[in-house]
Design a protein around this motif. Structure first.
Motif, PDB file in Angstrom:
ATOM      1  N   PRO A  34       0.834  -1.208   0.000  1.00 38.91           N
ATOM      2  CA  PRO A  34       0.000   0.000   0.000  1.00 38.91           C
ATOM      3  C   PRO A  34       0.870   1.259   0.000  1.00 38.91           C
ATOM      4  CG  PRO A  34      -0.689  -1.537   1.718  1.00 38.91           C
ATOM      5  CD  PRO A  34       0.614  -2.038   1.188  1.00 38.91           C
ATOM      6  N   TRP A  35       0.528   2.166  -0.877  1.00 44.40           N
ATOM      7  CA  TRP A  35       1.297   3.403  -0.921  1.00 44.40           C
ATOM      8  C   TRP A  35       0.341   4.555  -1.155  1.00 44.40           C
ATOM      9  CZ3 TRP A  35       0.089   1.284  -5.535  1.00 44.40           C
ATOM     10  CH2 TRP A  35      -0.157   2.149  -6.599  1.00 44.40           C
ATOM     11  N   ASP A  36       0.871   5.738  -1.053  1.00 38.61           N
ATOM     12  CA  ASP A  36       0.115   6.965  -1.118  1.00 38.61           C
ATOM     13  C   ASP A  36       0.785   7.865  -2.135  1.00 38.61           C
ATOM     14  OD1 ASP A  36      -2.028   7.981   0.138  1.00 38.61           O
ATOM     15  OD2 ASP A  36      -0.998   8.621   1.939  1.00 38.61           O
ATOM     16  N   GLU A  37      -0.005   8.511  -2.986  1.00 39.65           N
ATOM     17  CA  GLU A  37       0.603   9.533  -3.842  1.00 39.65           C
ATOM     18  C   GLU A  37       0.008  10.864  -3.421  1.00 39.65           C
ATOM     19  OE1 GLU A  37       0.556   8.781  -8.061  1.00 39.65           O
ATOM     20  OE2 GLU A  37       0.984  10.875  -8.531  1.00 39.65           O
ATOM     21  N   VAL A  38       0.773  11.623  -2.639  1.00 39.11           N
ATOM     22  CA  VAL A  38       0.248  12.879  -2.085  1.00 39.11           C
ATOM     23  C   VAL A  38       1.311  13.972  -2.170  1.00 39.11           C
ATOM     24  CG1 VAL A  38      -1.395  11.840  -0.473  1.00 39.11           C
ATOM     25  CG2 VAL A  38       0.964  12.189   0.240  1.00 39.11           C
ATOM     26  N   GLY A  39       0.870  15.216  -1.987  1.00 39.76           N
ATOM     27  CA  GLY A  39       1.794  16.336  -1.943  1.00 39.76           C
ATOM     28  C   GLY A  39       2.744  16.187  -0.753  1.00 39.76           C
ATOM     29  N   ALA A  75      -7.471  16.592  -1.876  1.00 44.77           N
ATOM     30  CA  ALA A  75      -7.115  17.461  -0.747  1.00 44.77           C
ATOM     31  C   ALA A  75      -7.080  18.932  -1.145  1.00 44.77           C
ATOM     32  CB  ALA A  75      -5.756  17.044  -0.188  1.00 44.77           C
ATOM     33  N   GLU A  76      -6.917  19.768  -0.131  1.00 46.10           N
ATOM     34  CA  GLU A  76      -6.841  21.220  -0.338  1.00 46.10           C
ATOM     35  C   GLU A  76      -5.767  21.632  -1.330  1.00 46.10           C
ATOM     36  OE1 GLU A  76      -6.035  23.323   3.231  1.00 46.10           O
ATOM     37  OE2 GLU A  76      -8.131  23.406   3.833  1.00 46.10           O
ATOM     38  N   ASP A  77      -4.690  20.836  -1.402  1.00 51.01           N
ATOM     39  CA  ASP A  77      -3.597  21.203  -2.312  1.00 51.01           C
ATOM     40  C   ASP A  77      -3.970  20.970  -3.772  1.00 51.01           C
ATOM     41  OD1 ASP A  77      -3.467  18.459  -2.599  1.00 51.01           O
ATOM     42  OD2 ASP A  77      -1.479  18.218  -1.709  1.00 51.01           O
ATOM     43  N   GLY A  78      -5.126  20.330  -4.012  1.00 53.86           N
ATOM     44  CA  GLY A  78      -5.556  20.092  -5.381  1.00 53.86           C
ATOM     45  C   GLY A  78      -4.748  19.017  -6.086  1.00 53.86           C
ATOM     46  N   LEU A  79      -3.840  18.331  -5.380  1.00 50.85           N
ATOM     47  CA  LEU A  79      -2.938  17.350  -5.978  1.00 50.85           C
ATOM     48  C   LEU A  79      -3.210  15.943  -5.461  1.00 50.85           C
ATOM     49  CD1 LEU A  79       0.533  18.893  -5.081  1.00 50.85           C
ATOM     50  CD2 LEU A  79      -0.409  18.729  -7.367  1.00 50.85           C
ATOM     51  N   SER A  80      -3.464  15.882  -4.157  1.00 51.36           N
ATOM     52  CA  SER A  80      -3.463  14.601  -3.463  1.00 51.36           C
ATOM     53  C   SER A  80      -4.856  14.001  -3.481  1.00 51.36           C
ATOM     54  CB  SER A  80      -3.007  14.802  -2.013  1.00 51.36           C
ATOM     55  OG  SER A  80      -1.817  15.579  -2.002  1.00 51.36           O
ATOM     56  N   VAL A  81      -4.941  12.732  -3.853  1.00 49.16           N
ATOM     57  CA  VAL A  81      -6.226  12.052  -3.936  1.00 49.16           C
ATOM     58  C   VAL A  81      -6.182  10.814  -3.061  1.00 49.16           C
ATOM     59  CG1 VAL A  81      -7.964  11.081  -5.469  1.00 49.16           C
ATOM     60  CG2 VAL A  81      -6.316  12.735  -6.353  1.00 49.16           C
ATOM     61  N   ARG A  82      -7.206  10.625  -2.237  1.00 45.17           N
ATOM     62  CA  ARG A  82      -7.296   9.400  -1.455  1.00 45.17           C
ATOM     63  C   ARG A  82      -8.696   8.805  -1.576  1.00 45.17           C
ATOM     64  NH1 ARG A  82      -3.885  11.212   3.907  1.00 45.17           N
ATOM     65  NH2 ARG A  82      -1.860  10.567   3.127  1.00 45.17           N
ATOM     66  N   GLY A  83      -8.759   7.502  -1.410  1.00 45.52           N
ATOM     67  CA  GLY A  83     -10.029   6.798  -1.433  1.00 45.52           C
ATOM     68  C   GLY A  83     -10.276   6.134  -0.089  1.00 45.52           C
ATOM     69  N   SER A 107       2.563  13.565 -13.530  1.00 45.85           N
ATOM     70  CA  SER A 107       1.508  13.873 -12.568  1.00 45.85           C
ATOM     71  C   SER A 107       1.387  15.375 -12.467  1.00 45.85           C
ATOM     72  CB  SER A 107       1.849  13.299 -11.195  1.00 45.85           C
ATOM     73  OG  SER A 107       1.676  11.927 -11.201  1.00 45.85           O
ATOM     74  N   ARG A 108       0.278  15.862 -12.858  1.00 42.83           N
ATOM     75  CA  ARG A 108       0.181  17.301 -13.002  1.00 42.83           C
ATOM     76  C   ARG A 108      -0.081  18.001 -11.692  1.00 42.83           C
ATOM     77  NH1 ARG A 108      -2.315  16.115 -18.762  1.00 42.83           N
ATOM     78  NH2 ARG A 108      -0.280  15.605 -19.577  1.00 42.83           N
ATOM     79  N   GLY A 109       0.538  19.156 -11.556  1.00 42.23           N
ATOM     80  CA  GLY A 109       0.350  19.957 -10.361  1.00 42.23           C
ATOM     81  C   GLY A 109      -1.019  20.595 -10.353  1.00 42.23           C
ATOM     82  N   SER A 110      -1.608  20.743 -11.513  1.00 43.82           N
ATOM     83  CA  SER A 110      -2.981  21.199 -11.567  1.00 43.82           C
ATOM     84  C   SER A 110      -3.634  20.389 -12.667  1.00 43.82           C
ATOM     85  CB  SER A 110      -3.057  22.681 -11.912  1.00 43.82           C
ATOM     86  OG  SER A 110      -2.593  22.880 -13.226  1.00 43.82           O
ATOM     87  N   PHE A 111      -4.930  20.272 -12.589  1.00 47.19           N
ATOM     88  CA  PHE A 111      -5.571  19.383 -13.531  1.00 47.19           C
ATOM     89  C   PHE A 111      -5.832  20.097 -14.837  1.00 47.19           C
ATOM     90  CE2 PHE A 111      -7.034  17.992  -9.249  1.00 47.19           C
ATOM     91  CZ  PHE A 111      -6.070  17.014  -9.139  1.00 47.19           C
ATOM     92  N   PRO A 112      -5.505  19.443 -15.942  1.00 40.90           N
ATOM     93  CA  PRO A 112      -5.770  20.070 -17.234  1.00 40.90           C
ATOM     94  C   PRO A 112      -7.270  20.170 -17.454  1.00 40.90           C
ATOM     95  CG  PRO A 112      -5.146  17.765 -17.529  1.00 40.90           C
ATOM     96  CD  PRO A 112      -4.982  18.082 -16.066  1.00 40.90           C
ATOM     97  N   THR A 113      -7.682  21.223 -18.083  1.00 45.90           N
ATOM     98  CA  THR A 113      -9.101  21.378 -18.361  1.00 45.90           C
ATOM     99  C   THR A 113      -9.410  20.664 -19.662  1.00 45.90           C
ATOM    100  OG1 THR A 113      -9.042  23.481 -17.262  1.00 45.90           O
ATOM    101  CG2 THR A 113     -10.953  23.052 -18.635  1.00 45.90           C
ATOM    102  N   LEU A 114     -10.212  19.640 -19.569  1.00 42.94           N
ATOM    103  CA  LEU A 114     -10.498  18.833 -20.746  1.00 42.94           C
ATOM    104  C   LEU A 114     -11.766  19.313 -21.434  1.00 42.94           C
ATOM    105  CD1 LEU A 114      -9.821  15.386 -19.101  1.00 42.94           C
ATOM    106  CD2 LEU A 114      -8.298  16.645 -20.627  1.00 42.94           C
TER     107      LEU A 114
END
Lengths: 158, 275
Positions: B55-60, B155-163, B97-104
């Motif tokens: 198990p790992w985490d991809e977060v800011g 998360a608040e940083d707009g980068l980190s996603v958790r489930g 991994s983008r620092g902000s999400f591209p607008t699609l």
């Protein structure tokens, strides 16, 4: 005809060495058969190319002494060179050359990690009461880091 | 991230090629080839075996450091530091991994672009892809997959996603953002790293401390009890204080990669795409 054998051997060596790289071209989809063939070649290529090189050298030497024509003698350098290159290529992992491995990963404490901003993504892992963070900007470059934490071996991939 | 012991053999891996746009690694001990994204041995003596996921985490970094103050950090090889993408500011595009999400500009009826970033969840034999752009916009997102109520939280940083699972004992919780996020995030910014960097390693570009606070990930409130939950999945105040949500494994991935290895995946439409 006898004099053609070194050329044929060098062609085989070239195909054996080049095929894995050509088949694993990143932008296409590989079939199960192709993967099977490439794995076989990568496993046996060092032996195959070494045998071809030894055979080729012996036969090229024989041709060299039997041929009268100077140009034909000189041309024997071509299959010998190709065999040498193929034998070398079979011993080199092209992908390791393209993507630098990180054999000895170095770590610092969080308060020393001045090269990171709060917005740098990290891959974080915790085992026991130990934690390690792998900055995405670093692992995206090396792709693979073999490591341990709390004496558990694992591999970080990206 | 994979545990590298298989049948008592400790394996070390190297890159060996690409298969279906995802890299293949070989172990030095047996010469077996492994698909990176699935951890499956595809050729060689260990073919058919699977690596056990770790198990790992991809977060800011700010969130990871706050949650794990004693963490060690990979510093890499100073020889290669020019090739690393580090010291990003908010909105930067980092490697993969983008620092902000591209607008699609996802519109009804259009397919997801190949390069769209998604968050993939696999649960009870079902797979579902959540476009990051939608998640960031709608966070927190509550959904159900294979009968399991789940929460996806950016998360608040707009980068980190958790489930997380939304199931706690016999209850299924629904989460909302607190009315005043800032007041409730409950944590003062921590100090940025101040020690001199390693020899050869560059300093990160530094914004003002106010602009890039070393904050926690923010909080959510559950509608059932009004408890406040931190980004680590722990209730920090309210009737459920001290309780923890079960973490679910999520994978941030490109749509084309996720689709290749989960051909029957569903796609989250956020109620906008119909279906």
């Amino acid at each position: 005809m006898f004099h053609a054998i070194p050329y044929i051997l060098s062609l085989i060596a070239a195909i054996c060495a080049a095929l894995p790289v050509l088949l694993l071209e990143p932008s296409r989809t590989q079939s199960a058969g192709e993967i099977r063939l490439v794995h076989l070649l990568v496993t046996w290529n060092p032996a195959i190319t070494a045998i071809l090189l030894a055979l080729g050298l012996v036969l090229a030497a024989r041709s060299f002494f039997r041929l009268e024509n100077r140009a034909a003698r000189a041309a024997l350098l071509i299959p010998v060179a190709v065999l040498g290159l193929g034998t070398y290529a079979a011993r080199v992992n092209v992908f390791e050359k393209m993507f630098a491995p990180l054999p000895d990963p170095g770590f610092v404490a969080a308060h020393q990690a001045d090269f990171l901003s709060p917005h740098d993504l990290v891959l974080g892992v915790s085992l026991g009461d130990e934690s390690k963070a792998y900055p995405v900007g670093i692992v995206a470059y090396h792709h693979i880091v073999n490591d341990r934490l709390s004496d558990e071996p694992f591999v970080v991939t990206y | 991230m994979w545990r590298s012991s298989v049948d008592g053999i400790e394996l070390t891996f190297q890159l060996v090629g690409i298969n279906n746009q995802n890299f293949v690694m070989a172990d030095r001990q047996t010469g077996t080839w492994w698909q990176q994204v699935t951890g499956e041995a595809i050729r060689g003596p260990l073919a058919g075996k699977r690596l056990e996921p770790l198990p790992w985490d991809e977060v800011g970094f700010a969130i990871w450091r706050r949650e794990h103050p004693r963490t060690q950090v990979l510093a890499g090889d100073p020889q290669h530091h020019d090739s690393y993408r580090l010291g990003l500011e908010a909105g930067d595009d980092s490697a993969g991994s983008r620092g902000s999400f591209p607008t699609l500009g996802l519109a009804a009826g259009t397919a997801l672009p190949e390069e769209a970033l998604i968050v993939g969840v696999e649960l009870g034999g079902s797979a579902k892809a959540y476009p990051l752009e939608l998640l960031a916009e709608q966070t927190p997102v509550g959904d159900t997959l294979s009968g399991e109520p789940l929460l996806l939280w950016v998360a608040e940083d707009g980068l980190s996603v958790r489930g997380f699972s939304r199931r706690l004992d016999d209850r299924v919780l629904d989460f909302v953002r607190p009315a005043d996020d800032r007041a409730l995030s409950g944590a003062e910014p921590i100090e940025p790293p101040t020690t001199a960097p390693l020899e050869g390693m560059p300093h990160a570009a530094r914004d003002s401390p106010e602009a890039t606070p070393w904050r926690a990930g923010g909080t959510l409130i559950d509608a059932q009890t009004g408890s406040t939950w931190s980004f680590s999945g722990e209730a920090i105040s309210g009737p459920l204080a001290g309780r923890r949500l079960e973490r679910l494994r999520v994978l941030k991935d490109y749509w084309f990669d996720w689709q290749a290895y989960n051909p029957r995946t569903a796609i989250y439409s956020g109620g906008r795409l119909g279906g």
